[in-house]
Scaffold this motif. Structure first.
Motif, PDB file in Angstrom:
ATOM      1  N   GLN A 124       0.519  -1.042 -14.609  1.00  0.00           N
ATOM      2  CA  GLN A 124       1.845  -0.452 -14.802  1.00  0.00           C
ATOM      3  C   GLN A 124       2.062   0.695 -13.816  1.00  0.00           C
ATOM      4  O   GLN A 124       3.143   0.821 -13.214  1.00  0.00           O
ATOM      5  CB  GLN A 124       1.985   0.059 -16.238  1.00  0.00           C
ATOM      6  CG  GLN A 124       3.380   0.568 -16.585  1.00  0.00           C
ATOM      7  CD  GLN A 124       3.460   1.060 -18.015  1.00  0.00           C
ATOM      8  OE1 GLN A 124       2.657   1.892 -18.445  1.00  0.00           O
ATOM      9  NE2 GLN A 124       4.420   0.556 -18.756  1.00  0.00           N
ATOM     10  N   GLU A 125       1.042   1.521 -13.632  1.00  0.00           N
ATOM     11  CA  GLU A 125       1.140   2.620 -12.669  1.00  0.00           C
ATOM     12  C   GLU A 125       1.356   2.067 -11.255  1.00  0.00           C
ATOM     13  O   GLU A 125       2.172   2.595 -10.488  1.00  0.00           O
ATOM     14  CB  GLU A 125      -0.155   3.450 -12.687  1.00  0.00           C
ATOM     15  CG  GLU A 125      -0.372   4.223 -13.970  1.00  0.00           C
ATOM     16  CD  GLU A 125      -1.766   4.847 -13.993  1.00  0.00           C
ATOM     17  OE1 GLU A 125      -2.268   5.192 -12.919  1.00  0.00           O
ATOM     18  OE2 GLU A 125      -2.325   4.975 -15.095  1.00  0.00           O
ATOM     19  N   LYS A 126       0.641   1.002 -10.935  1.00  0.00           N
ATOM     20  CA  LYS A 126       0.748   0.413  -9.607  1.00  0.00           C
ATOM     21  C   LYS A 126       2.155  -0.151  -9.377  1.00  0.00           C
ATOM     22  O   LYS A 126       2.754   0.051  -8.314  1.00  0.00           O
ATOM     23  CB  LYS A 126      -0.302  -0.693  -9.454  1.00  0.00           C
ATOM     24  CG  LYS A 126      -0.376  -1.285  -8.051  1.00  0.00           C
ATOM     25  CD  LYS A 126      -1.544  -2.266  -7.961  1.00  0.00           C
ATOM     26  CE  LYS A 126      -1.614  -2.909  -6.578  1.00  0.00           C
ATOM     27  NZ  LYS A 126      -2.754  -3.831  -6.455  1.00  0.00           N
ATOM     28  N   ILE A 127       2.704  -0.817 -10.401  1.00  0.00           N
ATOM     29  CA  ILE A 127       4.053  -1.377 -10.290  1.00  0.00           C
ATOM     30  C   ILE A 127       5.070  -0.267 -10.088  1.00  0.00           C
ATOM     31  O   ILE A 127       5.973  -0.368  -9.246  1.00  0.00           O
ATOM     32  CB  ILE A 127       4.393  -2.213 -11.541  1.00  0.00           C
ATOM     33  CG1 ILE A 127       3.575  -3.512 -11.528  1.00  0.00           C
ATOM     34  CG2 ILE A 127       5.891  -2.527 -11.592  1.00  0.00           C
ATOM     35  CD1 ILE A 127       3.647  -4.289 -12.819  1.00  0.00           C
ATOM     36  N   HIS A 128       4.949   0.821 -10.852  1.00  0.00           N
ATOM     37  CA  HIS A 128       5.882   1.939 -10.695  1.00  0.00           C
ATOM     38  C   HIS A 128       5.793   2.529  -9.295  1.00  0.00           C
ATOM     39  O   HIS A 128       6.803   2.888  -8.691  1.00  0.00           O
ATOM     40  CB  HIS A 128       5.614   3.026 -11.740  1.00  0.00           C
ATOM     41  CG  HIS A 128       6.236   2.736 -13.059  1.00  0.00           C
ATOM     42  ND1 HIS A 128       7.587   2.526 -13.229  1.00  0.00           N
ATOM     43  CD2 HIS A 128       5.693   2.619 -14.294  1.00  0.00           C
ATOM     44  CE1 HIS A 128       7.851   2.287 -14.493  1.00  0.00           C
ATOM     45  NE2 HIS A 128       6.714   2.328 -15.159  1.00  0.00           N
ATOM     46  N   GLY A 129       4.574   2.630  -8.790  1.00  0.00           N
ATOM     47  CA  GLY A 129       4.410   3.158  -7.448  1.00  0.00           C
ATOM     48  C   GLY A 129       5.058   2.265  -6.400  1.00  0.00           C
ATOM     49  O   GLY A 129       5.693   2.742  -5.460  1.00  0.00           O
TER      50      GLY A 129
END
Length: 200
Positions: A124-129
């Motif tokens: 999820q963090e990677k997608i937001h980034g």
């Protein structure tokens, strides 16, 4: 939805309770769009509130021939695009998250599958980034298409673009996201030394 059109008609006549029903029906999709666009829970909450305020103020302009959801999400998308353009080079930092942030919450050790939860949050963090790396309008198009199942025609109407422009933006954004996803290293869980506590 029959109820939806009834609520809209009543709200346009000044029925506050009917508008409350619309807010309750759409608060989750509006918040989710704002969160995907802005990447921060607090900013998403503010944007969602502003979206409903603007919808209430301009309800008389709503055309009943147009899906209410499309009209409402277009207000949210435009507001978020404006916010992103104003802060232009903002960074998505763990330090900016509050204690209620779902993106960086440490998984509960008693959860049924903490390893899977860790991976999910990491992704999820990677997608937001990755979303944050896109142009604001491209980001809106991607979020509306893949998180809200909006058609290309609906996205075009919402963002004031032609359908061909939406197709071009989606294609370009998908290529960019795919390339950056492959290039972006996935964080691995820190290895614990034998003498360290399992909590770290």
């Amino acid at each position: 939805m029959d109820n939806e059109q009834t609520w809209v008609a009543q709200a346009q006549r000044g029925d506050d309770q009917a508008f409350t029903q619309l807010v309750e029906a759409y608060q989750k999709p509006v918040y989710n769009l704002c969160y995907r666009m802005l990447g921060e829970p607090e900013a998403a909450e503010d944007a969602a509130q502003e979206t409903f305020l603007r919808a209430f103020q301009h309800l008389s302009r709503y055309d009943a021939q147009r899906p209410f959801a499309t009209w409402l999400l277009s207000i949210a998308a435009h507001y978020c695009i404006d916010r992103l353009r104003r802060r232009r080079f903002s960074t998505f930092s763990i330090d900016e998250q509050d204690d209620d942030s779902p993106a960086f919450e440490i998984p509960d050790a008693d959860a049924p599958n903490p390893e899977r939860e860790f991976v999910r949050r990491e992704q999820q963090e990677k997608i937001h980034g990755l979303l944050a790396s896109l142009d604001a309008t491209d980001r809106a198009a991607i979020v509306m298409r893949y998180w809200h199942d909006a058609s290309e025609a609906e996205i075009a109407e919402s963002l004031g673009l032609t359908v061909s422009a939406v197709k071009s933006r989606l294609h370009r954004a998908r290529l960019a996201l795919g390339k950056r996803w492959d290039e972006s290293p996935t964080q691995s869980r820190p290895q614990r030394r034998p003498h360290e506590s399992p909590a770290f």
